[in-house]
Design a protein around this motif. Structure first.
Motif, PDB file in Angstrom:
ATOM      1  N   ARG A 193      54.351  43.043  90.280  1.00 60.22           N
ATOM      2  CA  ARG A 193      53.126  42.704  90.993  1.00 60.22           C
ATOM      3  C   ARG A 193      52.486  43.982  91.531  1.00 60.22           C
ATOM      4  NH1 ARG A 193      51.360  37.851  93.318  1.00 60.22           N
ATOM      5  NH2 ARG A 193      49.743  38.101  94.902  1.00 60.22           N
ATOM      6  N   TYR A 228      49.738  40.004  88.701  1.00 58.43           N
ATOM      7  CA  TYR A 228      51.179  39.989  88.423  1.00 58.43           C
ATOM      8  C   TYR A 228      51.445  39.474  87.017  1.00 58.43           C
ATOM      9  CZ  TYR A 228      51.312  34.872  88.809  1.00 58.43           C
ATOM     10  OH  TYR A 228      51.109  33.528  88.594  1.00 58.43           O
ATOM     11  N   ARG A 261      55.098  36.312  91.413  1.00 58.20           N
ATOM     12  CA  ARG A 261      53.946  35.426  91.586  1.00 58.20           C
ATOM     13  C   ARG A 261      53.627  35.177  93.068  1.00 58.20           C
ATOM     14  NH1 ARG A 261      54.562  29.790  89.019  1.00 58.20           N
ATOM     15  NH2 ARG A 261      52.584  29.582  90.098  1.00 58.20           N
ATOM     16  N   ASN A 265      46.017  27.198  86.551  1.00 55.67           N
ATOM     17  CA  ASN A 265      45.677  26.719  87.897  1.00 55.67           C
ATOM     18  C   ASN A 265      44.661  27.657  88.534  1.00 55.67           C
ATOM     19  OD1 ASN A 265      47.815  24.460  88.844  1.00 55.67           O
ATOM     20  ND2 ASN A 265      48.807  25.911  87.479  1.00 55.67           N
ATOM     21  N   LYS A 270      44.819  37.426  92.213  1.00 54.06           N
ATOM     22  CA  LYS A 270      44.418  36.881  93.507  1.00 54.06           C
ATOM     23  C   LYS A 270      43.597  37.913  94.262  1.00 54.06           C
ATOM     24  CE  LYS A 270      46.307  35.017  97.853  1.00 54.06           C
ATOM     25  NZ  LYS A 270      47.533  34.662  98.596  1.00 54.06           N
ATOM     26  N   GLU A 318      54.458  34.117  82.825  1.00 50.30           N
ATOM     27  CA  GLU A 318      53.547  33.726  83.901  1.00 50.30           C
ATOM     28  C   GLU A 318      52.720  34.944  84.294  1.00 50.30           C
ATOM     29  OE1 GLU A 318      55.746  30.790  86.826  1.00 50.30           O
ATOM     30  OE2 GLU A 318      57.108  32.365  86.184  1.00 50.30           O
ATOM     31  N   THR A 319      51.433  34.740  84.493  1.00 51.94           N
ATOM     32  CA  THR A 319      50.568  35.823  84.928  1.00 51.94           C
ATOM     33  C   THR A 319      49.450  35.249  85.788  1.00 51.94           C
ATOM     34  OG1 THR A 319      49.270  37.727  84.192  1.00 51.94           O
ATOM     35  CG2 THR A 319      49.041  35.703  82.917  1.00 51.94           C
ATOM     36  N   GLY A 320      48.853  36.110  86.602  1.00 56.99           N
ATOM     37  CA  GLY A 320      47.803  35.621  87.478  1.00 56.99           C
ATOM     38  C   GLY A 320      47.176  36.740  88.281  1.00 56.99           C
ATOM     39  N   ASP A 375      46.306  31.294  88.200  1.00 52.48           N
ATOM     40  CA  ASP A 375      47.670  31.403  87.678  1.00 52.48           C
ATOM     41  C   ASP A 375      47.750  30.741  86.309  1.00 52.48           C
ATOM     42  OD1 ASP A 375      49.220  32.497  90.089  1.00 52.48           O
ATOM     43  OD2 ASP A 375      48.211  30.760  90.944  1.00 52.48           O
ATOM     44  N   TYR A 376      48.413  31.423  85.368  1.00 51.08           N
ATOM     45  CA  TYR A 376      48.553  30.905  84.002  1.00 51.08           C
ATOM     46  C   TYR A 376      50.022  30.968  83.602  1.00 51.08           C
ATOM     47  CZ  TYR A 376      48.173  30.647  78.898  1.00 51.08           C
ATOM     48  OH  TYR A 376      48.316  30.288  77.590  1.00 51.08           O
ATOM     49  N   THR A 377      50.520  29.869  83.052  1.00 51.91           N
ATOM     50  CA  THR A 377      51.906  29.786  82.590  1.00 51.91           C
ATOM     51  C   THR A 377      51.922  29.434  81.110  1.00 51.91           C
ATOM     52  OG1 THR A 377      52.646  29.033  84.768  1.00 51.91           O
ATOM     53  CG2 THR A 377      54.136  28.668  82.921  1.00 51.91           C
ATOM     54  N   LYS A 383      42.299  32.465  93.601  1.00 48.21           N
ATOM     55  CA  LYS A 383      43.565  32.697  92.898  1.00 48.21           C
ATOM     56  C   LYS A 383      43.551  31.997  91.549  1.00 48.21           C
ATOM     57  CE  LYS A 383      47.380  30.652  94.175  1.00 48.21           C
ATOM     58  NZ  LYS A 383      48.679  30.245  94.762  1.00 48.21           N
TER      59      LYS A 383
END
Length: 803
Positions: A508, A491, A209, A393, A455, A451-453, A439-441, A437
């Motif tokens: 990532r 990621y 992350r 987020n 950016k 967790e993935t996200g 982000d997801y949990t 950016k």
């Protein structure tokens, strides 16, 4: 854009669905108003104390109990090391919307005779992926700069005013979780007041992350107050130092620093407003003595530069708690810095023994620099189930840096009637940066988390250099370099608990697109994709011990200045030049750790890097020495680490540690083989002493034996610092004294001996200084003091509000 609109629509629908629910939410804090995570919060019936529902507080101290029906209740809060806390009875009706409760826990041993023992955060906290150092109440940190505060972290050294990790410069500096790779962070840290820092986080093996750029990450977290109502802290620091500068040909002796600061916070209802401002005024110096052996001649240079620096640092922001699940925040942060350095370098040309003098000349370098930075951030956080990690987020950043550096050079022979050579070097460098950016949990269950996200960042850097001789523009030494960079990343990271085994793995991907133009000519054009796996495993052995292994692949992309093809003069005999052909260096990092009570006890780490970017590859051009960055070497680093706690009752606590480090370089340069390695030893420690009458003493130090860094062989350095503090007026007032580098052992001696380059230099700064800081907390501190005087576990420290 379509995905963003869907996300915003989702937020809106979620908010509407919450209106019909009754939720009991709030925060759990300790006696120092720091969040208490993983506390048990139970909703019980006020009539018979039967359990209705329960929850655990998050690391932030926040908790939420959803879908509560009408009735009369109390909250019961338990946490190991604290007294059991009950709230007052409160009634929920069918018309109620939600209930907010702020619960303050007291240490279980908070009364001992007439002495009051309050809970405090430990100096160090070891989390799953990082080591946290809490410096908010450190006497040594008071009135210091961020650069001075970082030296308290085990293994973090400042060598030649640059942050290193046990001598390794491949360290990324973040502020509040945000990287700043396009500015000189060492210059920023020199002016940032240490009083603004709440804690420092060291992440030696960043996971998927985190940005793949750089090695270990040092994240500086600034102070932020979560208390209800209006609170603030005002502080004033005055300090100085005294040196004998006779050897540098100067009568200067006294140097000073002045640093007033103000932190404010207001929290009420759904709003939390915060801001801070500080002013920094300092005089300091830089002395460098250089011996260059060129042919049969010795160029012996003595340089003295007094510096005059002023800076303004500001931060203002707001958090809006739209619902108990959704928070929207905005932040504005920036600084302005002005510096003037009045350098004087005297160079004597002699034979190698110094017995016969061939000439002597002086270089005056008056440099005026201005740095300005402005950052704005919009962030949205949605917790699908408060108290859990199920969250989304979103961050959007815009940053602007403006850098201006003008050097006025005057060179003349040290003899009567000699002519002067006048030149001017003017660098203007605006930088613009855009970052988005997401982000997801998603916790699948209590043992499995995903967790993935994604950016994306865009940077534009326009570097314009003008070189003038006697007021006439020199086209050969002037240039303009436009650098543009786009990095897109995604990621996924998985975490799983299997009995005593904690597993973590991630991947990532980062796409990098860079271009560079000078005078309309394309000198840099690249587009490449890289993959960065990471993994770790922690096995718990019994109650105290654990075994941990970790691996990560990292990249160090060449900076825009390293790829800038024109020359920048440091003095008449030294300049640097960029290289647009640089390639990114990639490293593989592994470590094995034995932990004790979640603290690193024994650790072995290994790093192997290919295409190493040697920042200071030296060359000789006539009588001038210049350095340029090149992909030259393969680098290997072994480190063996032993740490141990120091504890004696409730009076003394601290830590100590050792690292045995081997740096090895294997390179082809200037048609020669450079194959060198060296072992060195690093020792560090800190002792805190708690005395009666709210006095506190702090002693810290470190020592590093001679070590190798690229082509530089650096002699032993160290540091010893002392701090003392006294609190009064019910802990609202605090007076701190700190003395840095008491023995003045941080000056640096360096040898460069390769091919026809033979250079020795000695460098020292204003590292030995004393500071006195007075701070005063105001606002709702009297309310806290009134609650502290209560000795029962059931008191007014828990506030419940029914809406």
């Amino acid at each position: 854009m379509k995905q963003l609109c869907l996300s915003l629509a989702f937020f809106s629908l979620t908010s509407l669905s919450l209106i019909a629910q009754i939720t009991v939410s709030g925060t759990v804090t300790d006696d120092n108003n720091q969040p208490v995570g993983f506390a048990s919060v139970a909703l019980i019936s006020s009539l018979d104390s039967q359990l209705v529902k329960g929850a655990l507080s998050a690391e932030s101290g926040a908790f939420a109990i959803n879908e509560v029906g009408p009735g009369t209740y109390r909250l019961l809060v338990n946490m190991l090391g604290f007294e059991t806390q009950y709230t007052e009875p409160f009634t929920i009706t069918a018309e109620s919307k939600n209930v907010s409760a702020d619960i303050n826990l007291k240490p279980s041993d908070n009364v001992l005779g007439e002495a009051l023992i309050t809970a405090k955060r430990p100096l160090f906290e070891q989390k799953a992926d990082r080591l946290i150092m809490n410096v908010a109440n450190s006497p040594i940190a008071s009135g210091g700069t961020a650069l001075e505060v970082l030296q308290k972290m085990p293994g973090v050294l400042v060598v030649q005013e640059r942050v290193t990790l046990a001598g390794n410069q491949n360290v990324a500096i973040w502020i509040d979780g945000k990287p700043s790779q396009y500015t000189d962070m060492n210059a920023v840290l020199r002016d940032m007041p240490g009083d603004q820092i709440d804690r420092v986080e060291l992440i030696t093996q960043p996971g998927a992350r985190f940005d793949a750029s750089g090695g270990s990450i040092i994240n500086i977290v600034l102070k932020r107050n979560a208390n209800l109502g209006f609170t603030g802290t005002a502080a004033m620091t005055a300090g100085g130092s005294i040196y004998d500068q006779t050897e540098a040909g100067s009568d200067d002796r006294n140097y000073y620093r002045l640093n007033p600061s103000l932190n404010l916070n207001y929290r009420k209802g759904q709003w939390n407003l915060f801001g801070s401002y500080s002013y920094f005024d300092r005089t300091s110096f830089h002395i460098i003595n250089v011996d260059r052996f060129i042919g049969q001649e010795l160029y012996s240079q003595t340089g003295y530069t007094p510096d005059f620096t002023t800076s303004h640092n500001y931060r203002i922001g707001a958090d809006f708690f739209a619902t108990n699940k959704t928070t929207v925040g905005v932040l504005f942060r920036g600084f302005t810095r002005s510096n003037e350095g009045r350098g004087r370098n005297v160079t004597d040309v002699t034979d190698w023994e110094g017995t016969q003098q061939f000439g002597s000349f002086t270089t005056l370098n008056n440099t005026v620099s201005d740095r300005n930075n402005f950052l704005t951030n919009l962030n949205v956080k949605h917790e699908f189930e408060p108290g859990t990690e199920h969250s989304l987020n979103f961050d959007l950043d815009y940053s602007q840096y403006d850098f201006s550096n003008i050097s006025y050079l005057n060179i003349f022979q040290n003899e009567p009637g000699s002519t002067e050579s006048l030149s001017e070097q003017d660098v203007q460098q605006p930088i613009k940066l855009y970052v988005g950016k997401l982000d997801y949990t998603l916790p699948i269950d209590s043992t499995f988390k995903v967790e993935t996200g994604a950016k994306s960042s865009f940077a534009r850097i326009d570097n314009d250099l003008k070189f003038l001789r006697s007021g006439v523009l020199d086209q050969n030494l002037s240039n303009a370099f436009l650098y543009e960079e786009n990095i897109n990343a995604g990621y996924v990271n998985l975490s799983k608990k299997l009995g005593k085994l904690d597993l973590n793995g991630g991947l990532r991907a980062e796409q990098t697109v860079v271009s560079g133009k000078t005078q309309g000519q394309q000198v840099l054009d690249r587009n490449y994709l890289q993959w960065f796996p990471s993994a770790s495993a922690l096995y718990h052995i019994g109650e105290h011990f654990g075994l941990q292994g970790a691996y990560s692949r990292r990249v160090n992309r060449p900076g825009f200045q390293e790829q800038n093809p024109f020359a920048f003069f440091i003095d008449s005999l030294t300049y640097t030049q960029g290289n647009p052909q640089l390639r990114p260096e990639v490293s593989n990092n592994g470590q094995f750790t034995v932990t004790y009570d979640n603290q690193p006890f024994i650790r072995i780490s290994y790093q192997k890097t290919k295409d190493v970017i040697i920042e200071n590859a030296p060359r000789l051009e006539g009588t001038r020495t210049f350095t340029t960055a090149e992909n030259l070497a393969q680098y290997e680093r072994w480190a063996f680490e032993l740490n141990f706690p120091i504890k004696f009752k409730n009076i003394i606590d601290g830590y100590g540690g050792n690292q045995f480090i081997r740096n090895s370089y294997d390179a082809e340069y200037l048609d020669q083989r450079y194959n060198r390695s060296k072992w060195n030893w690093l020792a560090y420690g800190q002792i805190n002493v708690n005395l009666p009458a709210d006095f506190k003493l702090e002693l810290s130090g470190w020592y590093l034996t001679p070590f190798l860094e690229e082509f530089f062989e650096i002699q032993a350095i160290g540091g010893l610092s002392f701090g003392a503090s006294k609190t009064f007026w019910n802990d609202r007032g605090r007076l701190s004294l700190s003395i840095n580098d008491i023995l003045y052992t941080q000056p640096t001696t360096v040898l460069v001996d390769f091919d026809d380059v033979l250079v020795n230099f000695y460098e020292r700064f204003d590292s030995r200084n004393a500071r006195l800081t007075f701070s005063y907390r105001f606002g709702n501190t009297e309310l806290k003091s009134a609650r502290r005087r209560s000795t029962g576990s059931e008191n007014e420290s828990s506030r419940v509000k029914v809406e």
